[in-house]
Design an enzyme around this catalytic site. Structure first.
Site, PDB file in Angstrom:
ATOM      1  CG  ASN A 106      60.968  13.938  32.546  1.00  0.00           C
ATOM      2  OD1 ASN A 106      60.627  12.863  31.442  1.00  0.00           O
ATOM      3  ND2 ASN A 106      60.322  13.358  33.560  1.00  0.00           N
TER       4      ASN A 106
ATOM      5  CG  ASP B 249      60.876  15.177  27.572  1.00  0.00           C
ATOM      6  OD1 ASP B 249      60.135  14.593  26.469  1.00  0.00           O
ATOM      7  OD2 ASP B 249      60.797  15.331  28.429  1.00  0.00           O
TER       8      ASP B 249
ATOM      9  N   GLY C 215      57.560  11.881  23.277  1.00  0.00           N
ATOM     10  CA  GLY C 215      57.916  10.936  23.680  1.00  0.00           C
ATOM     11  C   GLY C 215      59.405  11.146  22.919  1.00  0.00           C
ATOM     12  CB  ALA C 216      63.339  12.095  24.282  1.00  0.00           C
TER      13      ALA C 216
HETATM   14  O1  MRU Z   1      54.780  16.020  26.079  1.00  0.00           O
HETATM   15  P1  MRU Z   1      55.617  15.094  25.641  1.00  0.00           P
HETATM   16  O2  MRU Z   1      54.352  13.476  26.204  1.00  0.00           O
HETATM   17  O3  MRU Z   1      56.185  14.760  24.572  1.00  0.00           O
HETATM   18  O4  MRU Z   1      56.436  14.538  27.032  1.00  0.00           O
HETATM   19  C1  MRU Z   1      57.650  12.870  26.773  1.00  0.00           C
HETATM   20  C2  MRU Z   1      57.688  12.697  27.490  1.00  0.00           C
HETATM   21  O5  MRU Z   1      57.051  11.197  27.619  1.00  0.00           O
HETATM   22  C3  MRU Z   1      58.200  12.647  29.260  1.00  0.00           C
HETATM   23  O6  MRU Z   1      58.573  13.868  29.702  1.00  0.00           O
HETATM   24  C4  MRU Z   1      59.136  11.567  29.921  1.00  0.00           C
HETATM   25  O7  MRU Z   1      59.359  11.041  30.706  1.00  0.00           O
HETATM   26  C5  MRU Z   1      59.698  12.082  28.824  1.00  0.00           C
HETATM   27  S1  MRU Z   1      60.627  11.442  27.032  1.00  0.00           S
HETATM   28  C6  MRU Z   1      60.551  10.046  26.955  1.00  0.00           C
END
Ligand code: MRU
Length: 372
Positions: free
Chosen positions: A259, A249, A54-55
């Site tokens: 995203n 992201d 997650g970002a």
């Molecule tokens: O691959 P991840 O789990 O790190 O992906 C990121 C996410 O969780 C999503 O894309 C999310 O909707 C945005 S990050 C806040």
């Protein structure tokens, strides 16, 4: 957020200097385990192998990783060389979430302001804490702005009817330091007594929706239903979705939104059914350089085993993995997609809600646009 009654952030410094604590997200929802990271190598693996994800959470973890890099550099012959090498190592762990590079660059810029290794170390520690604190504060503000949006939609509904919100992946507390981005308005509405119900996309291949978002919402007592990824269009056609809120992201300064894979299809279905489609993000997720998100945002491609296999809890109580596809079938695993700005109804940021358009973003964040 509270887990079994105790408040946790997703990443925080341990009591011992040089220890960073995280929640190992790979184990959820079946086990809640805290992991200690003691070196930049351990931080890099935790990001790359998605112990944290997650970002915002990736960014904050990388911020603390740079503090560990400064500790290592402060006892090395060449402080700058170690720092640069460690910065590159962290940036290379995951390509799409821009918060990672943003946090590493912010640490490098902050340390460059002072001269001596000891001072640089102090600055790195303070900056890591600031990145985490600001992330939590931004998500809290996103919740307040998003709450007003949900309140308006609720006022337009017949008395007592819940607002049905669809979300994709996990842009929750786990994906940030606290509160989450897409979930912050949901938690705020729930706390304000507005009845909400969340449609949670399972989010293949890693199932962040089914495993993480559903777990989080359950911890907070928010009514929710997990659906297969392809259900959203059907729900929207039947009038069962009042609002879509996703995270992102990386969002360009022109409003294109990267995203989790599948978000674009939800945005298309939302447009076809006149369902508002909002994206929640702290300003650390803006990319102030890339103009065309489809052409310019790097899309992470992950191992095919995430598609060919599925992990879950066996009735024995052990987590287990099974194969879904025939042996010999090829798989492809694109982790993100880009939703063009024209499909996004608005961006919920810590400064308020703006259009996903270069002019509105520039009005909301004039200093960022000016420093491009
Ligand atoms: O691959 P991840 O789990 O790190 O992906 C990121 C996410 O969780 C999503 O894309 C999310 O909707 C945005 S990050 C806040």
């Amino acid at each position: 957020m509270h887990v079994n009654g105790t408040h946790y952030r997703t990443v925080w410094p341990g009591e011992e200097p040089g220890v960073i604590r995280i929640i190992d997200q790979r184990k959820l929802p079946f086990a809640f385990e805290i992991e200690d990271l003691r070196s930049v190598d351990e931080v890099a693996s935790a990001i790359r192998d998605m112990h944290v994800r997650g970002a915002g959470c990736i960014g904050a973890t990388a911020g603390y990783g740079m503090y560990l890099a400064a500790m290592e550099a402060s006892v090395a012959d060449d402080f700058e060389a170690v720092l640069r090498r460690r910065a590159e190592q962290l940036i290379a762990t995951r390509p799409t979430a821009v918060n990672l590079r943003w946090a590493v660059d912010r640490q490098l810029a902050a340390m460059a302001e002072v001269e001596w290794p000891g001072e640089k170390l102090d600055v790195a520690e303070a900056t890591a804490r600031a990145i985490a604190d600001e992330d939590a504060a931004a998500c809290r503000a996103i919740g307040e702005h998003g709450l007003e949006l949900i309140r308006k939609l609720h006022e337009a509904k017949p008395d007592g009817e819940p607002i049905h919100i669809l979300t994709h992946c996990n842009a929750g507390w786990l994906a940030f330091v606290d509160h989450g981005s897409a979930t912050a308005p949901i938690y705020a509405a729930h706390a304000a007594g507005i009845p909400v119900h969340v449609w949670v996309d399972e989010t293949r291949p890693r199932n962040q929706g089914a495993r993480l978002t559903a777990w989080e919402l359950g911890q907070e007592g928010v009514p929710h239903t997990v659906v297969a990824d392809n259900v959203g269009g059907h729900l929207m056609q039947r009038g069962l979705v009042d609002l879509v809120i996703t995270g992102t992201d990386r969002t360009t300064w022109t409003g294109d939104v990267a995203n989790k894979i599948g978000t674009y299809l939800k945005a298309l279905a939302a447009r076809d059914n006149e369902v508002p489609f909002y994206v929640a993000l702290p300003s650390s997720t803006f990319d102030w350089e890339i103009e065309d998100g489809v052409a310019g945002i790097p899309i992470e491609e992950r191992g095919g085993e995430e598609v060919s296999h599925l992990a879950g809890l066996h009735e024995s109580g052990e987590e287990t993995e099974v194969r879904l596809v025939p042996e010999g079938s090829r798989t492809a695993n694109y982790a993100f997609d880009v939703t063009p700005a024209r499909l996004v109804s608005g961006l919920i940021t810590e400064r308020g809600i703006c259009k996903a358009h270069r002019d509105s973003i520039a009005v909301m964040f004039p200093e960022c646009v000016a420093s491009r």
